[in-house]
Design a protein around this motif. Structure first.
Motif, PDB file in Angstrom:
ATOM      1  N   VAL A 106      -3.712   2.444   4.532  1.00 52.08           N
ATOM      2  CA  VAL A 106      -4.363   1.259   5.075  1.00 52.08           C
ATOM      3  C   VAL A 106      -4.552   1.471   6.565  1.00 52.08           C
ATOM      4  O   VAL A 106      -3.668   1.971   7.259  1.00 52.08           O
ATOM      5  CB  VAL A 106      -3.539  -0.019   4.785  1.00 52.08           C
ATOM      6  CG1 VAL A 106      -2.143   0.083   5.368  1.00 52.08           C
ATOM      7  CG2 VAL A 106      -4.253  -1.254   5.328  1.00 52.08           C
ATOM      8  N   CYS A 125       0.835  -1.211   0.000  1.00 51.74           N
ATOM      9  CA  CYS A 125       0.000   0.000   0.000  1.00 51.74           C
ATOM     10  C   CYS A 125       0.866   1.255   0.000  1.00 51.74           C
ATOM     11  O   CYS A 125       0.578   2.220  -0.718  1.00 51.74           O
ATOM     12  CB  CYS A 125      -0.932  -0.012   1.207  1.00 51.74           C
ATOM     13  SG  CYS A 125      -2.230  -1.274   1.121  1.00 51.74           S
ATOM     14  N   VAL A 164      -8.524   0.026   2.881  1.00 52.92           N
ATOM     15  CA  VAL A 164      -7.436   0.546   2.041  1.00 52.92           C
ATOM     16  C   VAL A 164      -8.010   1.602   1.122  1.00 52.92           C
ATOM     17  O   VAL A 164      -9.000   1.370   0.436  1.00 52.92           O
ATOM     18  CB  VAL A 164      -6.777  -0.584   1.207  1.00 52.92           C
ATOM     19  CG1 VAL A 164      -5.581  -0.022   0.434  1.00 52.92           C
ATOM     20  CG2 VAL A 164      -6.324  -1.737   2.100  1.00 52.92           C
TER      21      VAL A 164
END
Length: 470
Positions: free
Chosen positions: A449, A442, A463
């Motif tokens: 996240v 991420c 997310v």
């Protein structure tokens, strides 16, 4: 403003110091002005006494004492001008004495005769019965014609001086709060301006993570402690960068070198478990070892994946794709694992949501989040997978009704090798790397996240991706 902050303390010290200096200067000014006004009034009375002596008494033998008294009364009009005037001989004979002034501010009779006779100029402050103070200056004068000694006294109330001083005191006292406010505001502005480089260094330091340790803090060229501090911090960041790079290289090299022997070891153990000539107990032990080798191989693979993510691999193969379609496909592949625990995965991905990124790596995010939810959700539980656009951002959510995460453990769930107490969760096989990989992927995609959880109720991992062109 935080009263314990250095900014507040500097402003407080600056304000207190300048206020103290202001009060000290005001006090000195007040005292000096008081002395000046009293001395000026005294000098004025003595000048008048010298004028009487040098103009009238110097020829008293020719003009006579009554003439002197008349001239003094005509020149100075003490009753009209609220003054005290008295001329006496040294042995006490009165030549002239002013009467009570028209405003009745004092009684000349309350002024005592000087005793003994002064030999030089003197002055005295006489406290009257009405509470007022009369300043009297006396000059002894010896007539050159008759050799008689005269005492010339001029006096005036100190009330005008005291009234002027009171007015000045009130003006300065009223101006003091305004001065303190101006000093405090000015000090706050100066301190903020002086600490502006510190704020810039702080913002730069907060933006530096393990992924951008090559960046450096701004160095103000002031030649003082602040410049030296910035240089020292940059040197520390450089040392941290070297340490992280060495650590990354070690993990990458170690995980890479371990893959081959682990593969060989796994093949050998599989061969032992399938060898019917071996005793059943030996094959059972080999099978147990094979499970541990498989677990170790998974850890090595995860470490290798993390090292590749740290090296920036996730940013090399970006493309535009539908996150909703990827999530739905991945959920279908994970259904077999969920069905083994009698867990239902409900997927809400009806509308296409396009993002840009490494499709394979983002699929790994969905797999890890679903695997984590399946692992910690009891039988007959439910997992909700949702993909939608919200506030011009793509949102991926994985929510379960499992055992949840304790509040004290929630801030650490994305840390490498962190595991919630296995005794509580009943999970001893996890190495604590799955969510770390999710966080790394991420971060590489510029996504956020986060985890929300209520113990014994469930958890939700969310997310947020930036959509193309946003």
């Amino acid at each position: 403003m935080n009263p314990r902050s250095i900014q507040f303390r500097l402003v407080a010290w600056y304000t207190g110091l300048l206020t103290g200096i202001f009060v000290l200067l005001f006090t000195l000014l007040f005292l000096r002005l008081q002395i000046f006004l009293v001395n000026d009034l005294r000098e004025t009375q003595l000048r008048r006494a010298h004028q009487v002596a040098n103009t009238l008494l110097v020829r008293v033998g020719e003009t006579g004492e009554p003439f002197v008294a008349g001239q003094v009364n005509e020149w100075y009009s003490p009753e009209i001008n609220d003054r005290f005037v008295r001329i006496t001989r040294a042995h006490g004979t009165l030549i002239y004495a002013s009467r009570r002034p028209h405003d009745g501010s004092f009684d000349p009779a309350e002024v005592p005769v000087l005793s003994p006779v002064p030999t030089r100029e003197v002055s005295r402050e006489i406290k009257l019965s009405n509470g007022k103070t009369l300043l009297v200056a006396a000059l002894p004068f010896k007539s050159p014609e008759s050799s008689a000694v005269y005492i010339i006294e001029f006096g005036e109330l100190l009330d005008p001086v005291q009234a002027m001083l009171r007015h000045l005191f009130l003006q300065l006292a009223e101006g003091l709060p305004l001065a303190v406010i101006i000093i405090a505001v000015g000090g706050y502005w100066l301190v903020r301006r002086a600490l502006m480089p510190v704020a810039q260094i702080t913002r730069a330091a907060e933006s530096i993570t393990q992924h951008n340790l090559s960046e450096r803090l701004p160095v103000p060229h002031t030649g003082d402690e602040l410049e030296r501090l910035s240089i020292s911090l940059n040197r520390m960041i450089a040392r941290l960068d070297d340490a992280f790079q060495n650590s990354k290289r070690f993990v990458a090299d170690a995980s890479h070198e371990l893959r081959t022997p682990m593969t060989i070891l796994r093949g050998e153990l599989e061969a032992l478990t399938e060898n019917k000539q071996l005793d059943a107990a030996v094959r059972e032990q080999a099978g147990s070892m094979l499970e541990e080798v498989a677990r170790l191989s998974k850890i090595v693979q995860q470490l290798f994946a993390l090292s590749r993510l740290d090296a920036g691999e996730a940013q090399t193969e970006w493309a535009r794709f539908d996150l909703a379609e990827l999530a739905q496909t991945t959920a279908g592949q994970m259904n077999l694992l969920a069905e083994d625990k009698k867990i239902a995965i409900q997927c809400a991905t009806s509308q296409p949501v396009f993002i840009e990124g490494d499709r394979a790596r983002l699929k790994q995010v969905v797999v890890n989040l679903l695997d984590n939810a399946i692992k910690y959700t009891p039988p007959h539980g439910q997992i909700h997978l949702r993909v939608r656009s919200e506030n011009e951002r793509a949102l991926l959510e994985v929510e379960d009704n499992g055992i949840g995460i304790p509040r004290e453990a929630l801030p650490h769930v994305f840390e490498r090798f962190f595991r919630v107490d296995p005794a509580r969760t009943g999970e001893a096989e996890s190495a604590g790397l799955g969510l770390s990989i999710v966080k790394s992927i991420c971060t590489a995609h510029g996504a956020e996240v986060e985890a929300v959880s209520v113990p014994q109720t469930g958890s939700c991992f969310r997310v947020k991706f930036s959509m193309p062109g946003k």
